[in-house]
Structures are given as C-alpha cells and as structure tokens.
Design a protein around this motif. Structure first.
Motif, PDB file in Angstrom:
ATOM      1  N   ALA A 187       8.496   7.482  -7.657  1.00  0.00           N
ATOM      2  CA  ALA A 187       8.698   7.212  -6.224  1.00  0.00           C
ATOM      3  C   ALA A 187       7.746   6.118  -5.744  1.00  0.00           C
ATOM      4  O   ALA A 187       8.126   5.254  -4.943  1.00  0.00           O
ATOM      5  N   VAL A 188       6.519   6.139  -6.248  1.00  0.00           N
ATOM      6  CA  VAL A 188       5.550   5.093  -5.864  1.00  0.00           C
ATOM      7  C   VAL A 188       6.077   3.732  -6.316  1.00  0.00           C
ATOM      8  O   VAL A 188       6.069   2.753  -5.553  1.00  0.00           O
ATOM      9  N   VAL A 189       6.595   3.688  -7.529  1.00  0.00           N
ATOM     10  CA  VAL A 189       7.141   2.425  -8.054  1.00  0.00           C
ATOM     11  C   VAL A 189       8.326   1.963  -7.202  1.00  0.00           C
ATOM     12  O   VAL A 189       8.460   0.775  -6.881  1.00  0.00           O
ATOM     13  N   GLU A 190       9.174   2.900  -6.791  1.00  0.00           N
ATOM     14  CA  GLU A 190      10.324   2.529  -5.949  1.00  0.00           C
ATOM     15  C   GLU A 190       9.843   1.922  -4.618  1.00  0.00           C
ATOM     16  O   GLU A 190      10.376   0.904  -4.165  1.00  0.00           O
ATOM     17  N   LEU A 191       8.824   2.523  -4.027  1.00  0.00           N
ATOM     18  CA  LEU A 191       8.306   2.002  -2.747  1.00  0.00           C
ATOM     19  C   LEU A 191       7.646   0.632  -2.924  1.00  0.00           C
ATOM     20  O   LEU A 191       7.675  -0.200  -2.015  1.00  0.00           O
ATOM     21  N   ILE A 220       2.410  -7.321   4.437  1.00  0.00           N
ATOM     22  CA  ILE A 220       1.838  -6.125   3.803  1.00  0.00           C
ATOM     23  C   ILE A 220       2.730  -4.940   4.171  1.00  0.00           C
ATOM     24  O   ILE A 220       2.945  -4.663   5.350  1.00  0.00           O
ATOM     25  N   ARG A 221       3.261  -4.286   3.145  1.00  0.00           N
ATOM     26  CA  ARG A 221       4.119  -3.115   3.377  1.00  0.00           C
ATOM     27  C   ARG A 221       3.330  -1.856   3.064  1.00  0.00           C
ATOM     28  O   ARG A 221       2.737  -1.748   1.991  1.00  0.00           O
ATOM     29  N   VAL A 222       3.303  -0.929   4.023  1.00  0.00           N
ATOM     30  CA  VAL A 222       2.591   0.344   3.836  1.00  0.00           C
ATOM     31  C   VAL A 222       3.612   1.472   3.928  1.00  0.00           C
ATOM     32  O   VAL A 222       4.354   1.568   4.916  1.00  0.00           O
ATOM     33  N   ASN A 223       3.689   2.294   2.887  1.00  0.00           N
ATOM     34  CA  ASN A 223       4.608   3.436   2.844  1.00  0.00           C
ATOM     35  C   ASN A 223       3.858   4.629   2.260  1.00  0.00           C
ATOM     36  O   ASN A 223       2.738   4.479   1.753  1.00  0.00           O
ATOM     37  N   CYS A 224       4.478   5.792   2.306  1.00  0.00           N
ATOM     38  CA  CYS A 224       3.822   6.957   1.697  1.00  0.00           C
ATOM     39  C   CYS A 224       4.808   7.824   0.940  1.00  0.00           C
ATOM     40  O   CYS A 224       6.016   7.798   1.223  1.00  0.00           O
ATOM     41  N   VAL A 225       4.278   8.584  -0.019  1.00  0.00           N
ATOM     42  CA  VAL A 225       5.082   9.591  -0.715  1.00  0.00           C
ATOM     43  C   VAL A 225       4.692  10.971  -0.182  1.00  0.00           C
ATOM     44  O   VAL A 225       3.533  11.217   0.123  1.00  0.00           O
ATOM     45  N   ILE A 273       0.868  -1.183   0.000  1.00  0.00           N
ATOM     46  CA  ILE A 273       0.000   0.000   0.000  1.00  0.00           C
ATOM     47  C   ILE A 273       0.903   1.230   0.000  1.00  0.00           C
ATOM     48  O   ILE A 273       1.869   1.299   0.767  1.00  0.00           O
ATOM     49  N   VAL A 274       0.600   2.169  -0.890  1.00  0.00           N
ATOM     50  CA  VAL A 274       1.329   3.443  -0.903  1.00  0.00           C
ATOM     51  C   VAL A 274       0.302   4.568  -0.774  1.00  0.00           C
ATOM     52  O   VAL A 274      -0.641   4.649  -1.574  1.00  0.00           O
ATOM     53  N   GLN A 275       0.470   5.404   0.225  1.00  0.00           N
ATOM     54  CA  GLN A 275      -0.417   6.550   0.420  1.00  0.00           C
ATOM     55  C   GLN A 275       0.215   7.787  -0.221  1.00  0.00           C
ATOM     56  O   GLN A 275       1.450   7.928  -0.175  1.00  0.00           O
ATOM     57  N   THR A 276      -0.613   8.695  -0.739  1.00  0.00           N
ATOM     58  CA  THR A 276      -0.073  10.000  -1.116  1.00  0.00           C
ATOM     59  C   THR A 276      -0.270  10.941   0.067  1.00  0.00           C
ATOM     60  O   THR A 276      -1.388  11.379   0.338  1.00  0.00           O
ATOM     61  N   ALA A 277       0.817  11.208   0.786  1.00  0.00           N
ATOM     62  CA  ALA A 277       0.783  12.239   1.830  1.00  0.00           C
ATOM     63  C   ALA A 277       1.269  13.533   1.171  1.00  0.00           C
ATOM     64  O   ALA A 277       0.843  13.866   0.056  1.00  0.00           O
ATOM     65  N   SER A 278       2.175  14.258   1.789  1.00  0.00           N
ATOM     66  CA  SER A 278       2.665  15.518   1.225  1.00  0.00           C
ATOM     67  C   SER A 278       3.818  16.011   2.093  1.00  0.00           C
ATOM     68  O   SER A 278       3.879  15.687   3.292  1.00  0.00           O
ATOM     69  N   ALA A 330       8.368   7.188   4.778  1.00  0.00           N
ATOM     70  CA  ALA A 330       7.880   8.337   4.002  1.00  0.00           C
ATOM     71  C   ALA A 330       8.968   8.736   3.013  1.00  0.00           C
ATOM     72  O   ALA A 330      10.109   8.996   3.411  1.00  0.00           O
ATOM     73  N   MET A 331       8.616   8.765   1.735  1.00  0.00           N
ATOM     74  CA  MET A 331       9.571   9.181   0.700  1.00  0.00           C
ATOM     75  C   MET A 331       9.358  10.676   0.430  1.00  0.00           C
ATOM     76  O   MET A 331       8.285  11.081  -0.035  1.00  0.00           O
ATOM     77  N   LEU A 332      10.364  11.466   0.743  1.00  0.00           N
ATOM     78  CA  LEU A 332      10.278  12.918   0.542  1.00  0.00           C
ATOM     79  C   LEU A 332      10.625  13.243  -0.911  1.00  0.00           C
ATOM     80  O   LEU A 332      11.623  12.731  -1.438  1.00  0.00           O
ATOM     81  N   ILE A 333       9.802  14.090  -1.533  1.00  0.00           N
ATOM     82  CA  ILE A 333      10.066  14.487  -2.928  1.00  0.00           C
ATOM     83  C   ILE A 333      10.032  16.017  -2.983  1.00  0.00           C
ATOM     84  O   ILE A 333       9.023  16.620  -3.345  1.00  0.00           O
ATOM     85  N   PRO A 334      11.153  16.646  -2.593  1.00  0.00           N
ATOM     86  CA  PRO A 334      11.138  18.110  -2.546  1.00  0.00           C
ATOM     87  C   PRO A 334      11.347  18.714  -3.929  1.00  0.00           C
ATOM     88  O   PRO A 334      11.983  18.090  -4.780  1.00  0.00           O
ATOM     89  N   ASN A 335      10.831  19.919  -4.141  1.00  0.00           N
ATOM     90  CA  ASN A 335      11.062  20.600  -5.415  1.00  0.00           C
ATOM     91  C   ASN A 335      12.547  20.914  -5.566  1.00  0.00           C
ATOM     92  O   ASN A 335      13.177  21.444  -4.650  1.00  0.00           O
ATOM     93  N   GLY A 336      13.080  20.533  -6.704  1.00  0.00           N
ATOM     94  CA  GLY A 336      14.454  20.916  -7.023  1.00  0.00           C
ATOM     95  C   GLY A 336      15.539  20.093  -6.356  1.00  0.00           C
ATOM     96  O   GLY A 336      16.716  20.415  -6.464  1.00  0.00           O
ATOM     97  N   LEU A 337      15.162  19.024  -5.629  1.00  0.00           N
ATOM     98  CA  LEU A 337      16.161  18.159  -4.984  1.00  0.00           C
ATOM     99  C   LEU A 337      15.791  16.711  -5.250  1.00  0.00           C
ATOM    100  O   LEU A 337      14.609  16.401  -5.468  1.00  0.00           O
ATOM    101  N   PRO A 338      16.783  15.807  -5.191  1.00  0.00           N
ATOM    102  CA  PRO A 338      16.444  14.393  -5.396  1.00  0.00           C
ATOM    103  C   PRO A 338      15.565  13.872  -4.263  1.00  0.00           C
ATOM    104  O   PRO A 338      15.628  14.373  -3.146  1.00  0.00           O
ATOM    105  N   ARG A 339      14.779  12.854  -4.561  1.00  0.00           N
ATOM    106  CA  ARG A 339      13.927  12.282  -3.510  1.00  0.00           C
ATOM    107  C   ARG A 339      14.780  11.461  -2.543  1.00  0.00           C
ATOM    108  O   ARG A 339      15.838  10.941  -2.916  1.00  0.00           O
ATOM    109  N   SER A 340      14.284  11.335  -1.313  1.00  0.00           N
ATOM    110  CA  SER A 340      15.008  10.553  -0.305  1.00  0.00           C
ATOM    111  C   SER A 340      14.020  10.109   0.765  1.00  0.00           C
ATOM    112  O   SER A 340      12.980  10.735   0.968  1.00  0.00           O
ATOM    113  N   LEU A 341      14.373   9.027   1.465  1.00  0.00           N
ATOM    114  CA  LEU A 341      13.511   8.565   2.554  1.00  0.00           C
ATOM    115  C   LEU A 341      13.662   9.501   3.748  1.00  0.00           C
ATOM    116  O   LEU A 341      14.786   9.917   4.068  1.00  0.00           O
TER     117      LEU A 341
END
Ligand SMILES: NC(=O)c1ccc[n+]([C@@H]2O[C@H](COP(=O)([O-])OP(=O)(O)OC[C@H]3O[C@@H](n4cnc5c(N)ncnc54)[C@H](O)[C@@H]3O)[C@@H](O)[C@H]2O)c1
Length: 261
Positions: free
Chosen positions: A225-229, A178-183, A137-142, A239-250
């Motif tokens: 990022a969803v595919v990676e999770l 069951i693995r639950v993560n979020c972006v 399960i992957v949630q869209t957080a923010s 939680a996978m952080l996806i900041p503007n202008g920077l690479p994503r990271s956990l």
C-alpha cells in the motif's frame, strides 16, 4: 513517483511494518535510510537489505527528538544525496495500564511518538524536499484513527490526528510538488501486536473477536500500500484503508467541498 533510483527514509524501520517497507523500497531500487531508536533492529534491517543486493544505511533516531529528526534527514542528504520518499512509520501502543488508568506521563509518550514524531518528521521532510523540487511522504496511521479503538483511546486519538494532519497537507501537492498520504492498517502481524497480546489487548471483546475471526495482515501488504501511494501521482491527503480480510481501498473524500482537493 517512480521509486527506482530515489532516496527513501523509513522511521521505525528496525521492526514490523517499517522493516517490510524498507526492504520493499530497496527491492524497488531506492537507496534506503533505515531510522530507528533501536540500533540492533535497525542494523539488522540494513543487513537484510544489503544481503538482498540493495543499498541501505542506518541512522539511530528518536522521532520525538527534534535534533535527531533534523540529523536523520541531513544523514539522508549526506549519504545518498537527497530525500525523495519519507515514511513516517514509528509508533507505539500505550503500555498497561491504559487510559483512563494510565498516568498522564505514560500516555503522553504515545502522543509524542505517534503524533508529534510524525509532525516533526513531516516538517523537516518538507523543508528538505522543497530544496530538491518535491517528494512523497507516507505516514503510518491506523484503522484505529478512522473507527476508534476502545482498548487504547489515546492511540486512536494520535492516529486520527495523523489522518487529519495528512488530509490538511493535500494542497502541498500543487504548492510544492510534495504529496502526503497515509496508510490505515487493521491488525498487522508484527512484534507490536505480539507485545500487545502479552499485555492483554484481547481483554476488549470486539478486538478479541477480530483476532479470532479475521486473518492478520502481513506487514508486506502494508508495504504494498505504501508503494501504491508513492507511485500514484494523483493522490494527496488521502488515507488508504487496509482492513483485515478485505481488499485495501482509499477512504472516501469527505462529503463537503474542500479547497486543494
Ligand atoms: N501492528 C499493527 O497491528 C498496527 C496496525 C496499525 C498501525 N500500526 C502502526 O504501524 C507502525 C509500525 O508498527 P509495527 O506494528 O511495525 O510495530 P513494531 O513495534 O514492530 O515496530 C515499531 C518500530 O518503531 C520503533 N520506534 C518506537 N519508538 C520510536 C521512536 N521514538 N523513534 C524511532 N523509532 C521508534 C521501534 O523501535 C520499532 O522498531 C506504528 O506507527 C503502529 O502504530 C500497527
């Protein structure tokens, strides 16, 4: 988890991030249930997947309605034979006027969709996945759920809730496979953003500066990022952080020992 040959369900798949994820999962070889309250948008996503040679089916579902959530998961089982991947993505910003000037009924709808909808989807998703030996399960957080969002505090509260709800489900990995993560994306180039801009999002100076100085995130980057999770079998509760202008990271693990991590 390998995506090829699996069954995926994406909520809010009629637009923006959900559409990009649905298209990507189909391209990776999943059969995709496109779920949305917006029938026209959802059917358009389904057509785009089919045009690209993928397998998709649309189900109209309001994630705040328990019977719709149960029905969309039953639909995945009946149409494609199960549910392996669930992306709880549907979400909204508060309309103007926002908190503290908004009527409580107005911001309650944000809680209902962004938080209760994710919890309901996760509950029934887990019940279905348990019957078939597990899932992801992957949630869209923010990012708003990590750093706050002065423009729309109720939105930030729902997204922070999703981050900690997700973290709390980490033990499901060992208990039920069951693995639950979020972006946690920053500002993504979707219809939600454009509606927000029309409704005065840029009145908040910090946000106006971000929109001026930083590149918008294409929805396809969130799909990456969803595919990676989904693929990384080691990740649960993260939680996978996806900041503007920077690479994503956990997001870093909390600096206290927690059971199940
Ligand atoms: N756009 C951004 O900058 C951004 C940033 C971080 C997180 N997010 C989150 O990403 C998710 C998707 O947002 P987006 O930017 O793609 O927005 P969008 O408005 O383009 O798409 C959202 C979709 O959700 C659907 N939806 C709304 N209420 C629903 C309900 N009750 N039941 C089922 N479907 C419903 C809409 O019909 C729409 O198709 C949301 O959870 C949002 O909070 C967006």
């Amino acid at each position: 988890m390998e995506i090829q040959g699996k069954v995926a369900l994406v909520t809010g798949a009629g637009s923006g991030i959900g559409r990009a994820t649905a298209l990507r999962l189909a391209r990776e070889g999943a059969s995709v249930v496109v779920a949305d309250i917006d029938e026209a948008g959802g059917r358009e996503t389904m057509r785009e997947i089919e045009k690209a040679g993928g397998r998709a089916a649309f189900v109209r579902a309001d994630v705040t309605e328990e019977k719709d959530v149960q029905a969309m998961i039953a639909f995945a089982q009946e149409t494609f034979g199960g549910l392996d991947i669930l992306h709880n993505n549907a979400g909204i910003l508060t309309d103007q006027p926002r908190f503290p000037d908004a009527e409580p009924e107005r911001w309650s709808r944000v809680l209902e969709i962004n938080l209760r909808g994710v919890i309901l989807g996760t509950q029934y998703g887990i019940q279905s996945m348990r019957q078939h030996g597990g899932g992801v399960i992957v949630q869209t957080a923010s990012l708003a759920g990590i750093i706050g969002f002065a423009t729309d505090p109720v939105y930030a509260a729902t997204k922070g809730g999703v981050v900690l709800f997700t973290a709390s489900l980490a033990p499901l990995k060992d208990a039920a496979n069951i693995r639950v993560n979020c972006v946690c994306p920053g500002i993504v180039d979707t219809p939600m953003l454009h509606r927000g801009q029309e409704a005065g999002l840029e009145e908040e100076p910090r946000l106006a500066a971000m929109l001026r100085d930083l590149p918008l995130i294409p929805p396809e980057e969130v799909a990456d990022a969803v595919v990676e999770l989904i693929r990384d079998d080691s990740l649960a509760g993260r939680a996978m952080l996806i900041p503007n202008g920077l690479p994503r990271s956990l997001a870093p693990q909390p600096p206290v020992p927690l059971p199940g991590r």
